[in-house]
Design an enzyme around this catalytic site. Structure first.
Site, short mmCIF file in Angstrom:
data_model
loop_
_atom_site.label_atom_id
_atom_site.label_comp_id
_atom_site.label_asym_id
_atom_site.label_seq_id
_atom_site.Cartn_x
_atom_site.Cartn_y
_atom_site.Cartn_z
N ASP A 208 -35.24 -46.83 -83.42
CA ASP A 208 -35.23 -45.56 -82.37
C ASP A 208 -36.90 -45.73 -81.79
OD1 ASP A 208 -34.67 -42.82 -80.99
OD2 ASP A 208 -36.63 -42.14 -82.53
N GLU A 264 -33.56 -49.22 -79.69
CA GLU A 264 -33.66 -48.27 -78.62
C GLU A 264 -35.03 -49.04 -77.99
OE1 GLU A 264 -33.47 -44.12 -77.15
OE2 GLU A 264 -35.40 -44.62 -78.68
C1 GLC Z 1 -35.31 -41.55 -78.97
C2 GLC Z 1 -33.52 -41.16 -79.55
C3 GLC Z 1 -34.58 -39.12 -79.12
C4 GLC Z 1 -34.77 -38.96 -79.63
C5 GLC Z 1 -36.42 -39.89 -79.53
C6 GLC Z 1 -37.71 -39.07 -80.64
O1 GLC Z 1 -34.94 -41.63 -77.63
O2 GLC Z 1 -32.22 -41.44 -78.96
O3 GLC Z 1 -33.43 -38.87 -78.65
O4 GLC Z 1 -35.52 -37.55 -78.91
O5 GLC Z 1 -36.19 -41.22 -80.08
O6 GLC Z 1 -37.51 -39.68 -81.45
#
Ligand code: GLC
Length: 545
Positions: A208, A264
């Site tokens: 994440d 991500e």
């Molecule tokens: C990432 C996740 C999202 C979350 C954010 C903070 O972007 O995919 O859902 O709100 O991180 O952890």
């Protein structure tokens, strides 16, 4: 014989545990519910499941606010339930990827509670980013950074006597304090968390906010047009080299059992993203360039070709994704008028322009037919195989912190997180044994339920199943793409060649039918009834020549 590692062409299915299957009937999905439904995914033909967070959490940000990285939230079950899920998945030939949230914890994490209960300069505070404020009495935040969910990225704390004290950084909600990754204790702790789940048999991690961990020295103010001091700092790469060594130490020689790391990272340009997937770093990174591309043939061609070039420049497979738990589902996104065919987390309110459901679904099916032919790995988001649109939710049920933090200007991401419909005639459309669901399901979900689509020739579910099967049979995921010329500006046309076969894809993003190549026959088409020599508007066909 060299083995092609499984992750290079895997189709991965994302489960948002809150919303997939509810075994105990409390209106929230759970691990037991997931385990019971895993055969559905084996039948769909995917290679792996990615579970969004199910860890102990106050759920202020749907579990992306973790209070205990080594425990299952009672809402979802317990560690035994998790172990059973992994055993069942593996028995069905499915790998299991879990989410790791290393940028921040929940404010209810024991470390953050200890930090609040201690004094400035303490070891407890050094795990997070505490700073004194600016101004005579420290009443101004330490810098001008904004939270991604709206408002300042800093919240002021009270000191032990109840007077205003230091501020802490949170790039997201105030309930998500950022860790200080220059502190070796943070690094050790997160590596120990990785080992904890690897030892329980997981096959990889989705990381994440992978581009956020390291902040620029001195936490300088942001200025319009400058590089952002909180994203994509060079120091993140050393962290991932270390993680790669860690997961590689779990490999079994001669067996296709690599543990995967997928980032991500909302990073641009593509060259910057490619740095995350250099051979000694992560295996994959989500390709948001592809996801954010509007329904335009020229832009889609450019996105695909740039993505492939960048990934191959570092020897990595590309990934493809159209929907996830943070963006409007592609069946809704692509049904909006062209000016708004874009990703946003604004959500669709009851009073806003409503997407054209039929157009959106037609384009979504075509977009998926393009995606599943592309070389690399593809990520699916639960329910897209049913062609689900976003739920259009009234104000009073919205839970995404974005809604409050933006002063009710951005509705947030709840619309794409509405619980799955499994059976049309059952309460909660079969999501759970009872009628309750943590977000209301739209009436339109009934006709789209799994039991309505299973075995129905032209259904979206059967289209996905066919595309996934053919992709695997023809080994398209490890194939090579070449562009086909001569189709005009509104068409995306390419051939993917693998060791066994060549498949051409003709995707018509325009308004007039286009002819198929001579002597070709359709293998599968995104639009029911496409059997003749033409590919209609908003349709993608796979053809053999
Ligand atoms: C990432 C996740 C999202 C979350 C954010 C903070 O972007 O995919 O859902 O709100 O991180 O952890």
């Amino acid at each position: 014989m060299t083995i092609t590692p499984w992750w290079r062409d895997a189709v991965v299915y994302q489960i948002y545990p809150r919303s997939w299957a509810d075994a105990d009937g409390d209106g929230t999905g759970d691990l037991t519910g997931i385990t019971a439904r895993l055969p559905y995914l084996a039948d769909l033909g995917v290679d792996a499941v990615w579970l969004s967070p199910f860890y102990t959490s106050p759920q202020r940000d749907g579990g992306y606010d973790v209070a205990d990285y080594r425990a299952v939230d009672p809402l979802f079950g317990d560690l035994d339930d998790f172990d059973s899920l992994v055993v069942r998945a593996h028995a069905l030939g499915l790998r299991v990827i879990v989410d790791i949230v290393p940028n921040h914890s929940s404010s209810e994490h024991a470390w953050f509670r200890a930090a609040l209960a201690s004094t400035p300069g303490s070891e407890e505070r050094a795990r997070y980013v505490f700073r004194n404020g600016r101004g005579a009495d420290g009443e101004e935040p330490p810098n001008n950074w904004q939270s991604l969910f709206g408002g300042a990225a800093w919240t002021r704390t009270n000191d032990l006597h109840g007077s205003p004290g230091q501020w802490y950084l949170h790039l997201f909600d105030s309930s998500q304090p950022d860790f200080d990754w220059s502190n070796p204790e943070v690094r050790e702790e997160m590596e120990s968390v990785l080992r904890f789940w690897l030892d329980r048999g997981v096959d990889g991690f989705r990381i994440d906010v992978a581009h956020g961990l390291v902040k620029a020295d001195g936490l300088p103010d942001t200025h319009a047009g400058d590089a952002t001091p909180m994203w994509d700092q060079p120091g993140v790469h050393e962290i991932y080299r270390s993680w790669r060594r860690l997961v590689d130490s779990y490999a079994v020689p001669g067996e296709d059992r690599d543990r995967l790391l997928c980032a991500e990272a909302w990073v641009e340009p593509p060259e910057a993203l490619a740095r995350y997937v250099r051979p000694d770093e992560l295996h994959q990174s989500f390709n948001f360039h592809f996801l954010t591309t509007p329904w335009n043939a020229q832009e889609l061609r450019t996105a695909v070709s740039e993505s492939l070039v960048q990934a191959s420049s570092v020897g990595a497979p590309q990934t493809w994704v159209l929907s996830n738990h943070d963006v409007m589902r592609h069946a809704s996104r692509l049904g909006r008028s062209s000016a708004t065919v874009q990703v946003d987390t604004g959500g669709i309110g009851p009073d806003a322009e409503q997407p054209d459901a039929e157009l959106g679904l037609r384009r979504a099916r075509a977009a998926t037919a393009v995606m599943l032919a592309l070389p690399g790995s593809a990520y699916l988001y639960q329910g897209e195989e049913l062609g689900l649109p976003d739920g259009v939710l009234p104000d009073d049920v919205l839970l995404d912190p974005t809604w409050e933090r933006s002063g009710h200007t951005m509705r947030g991401r709840d619309g794409c997180r509405v619980p799955m419909p499994w059976e049309r005639a059952a309460p909660s459309y079969g999501f759970g044994p009872g009628p309750s669901t943590w977000l209301p399901q739209p009436a339109a979900y009934g006709a789209l339920a799994v039991d309505q689509q299973q075995g129905a020739v032209d259904s979206t579910l059967e289209l996905y199943r066919t595309l996934i099967r053919l992709r695997r049979e023809h080994r398209l995921g490890v194939g090579t793409l070449s562009w086909l010329d001569g189709y005009g500006g509104d068409v995306v046309a390419f051939t993917v060649t693998s060791a066994c076969v060549s498949v051409s894809v003709i995707a018509n993003l325009g308004t007039e039918p286009v002819p198929l190549p001579d002597d070709s026959s359709i293998i599968v088409s995104s639009r029911p009834g496409t059997h003749d020599a033409m590919v209609g508007p908003d349709c993608a066909a796979w053809v053999r020549r």
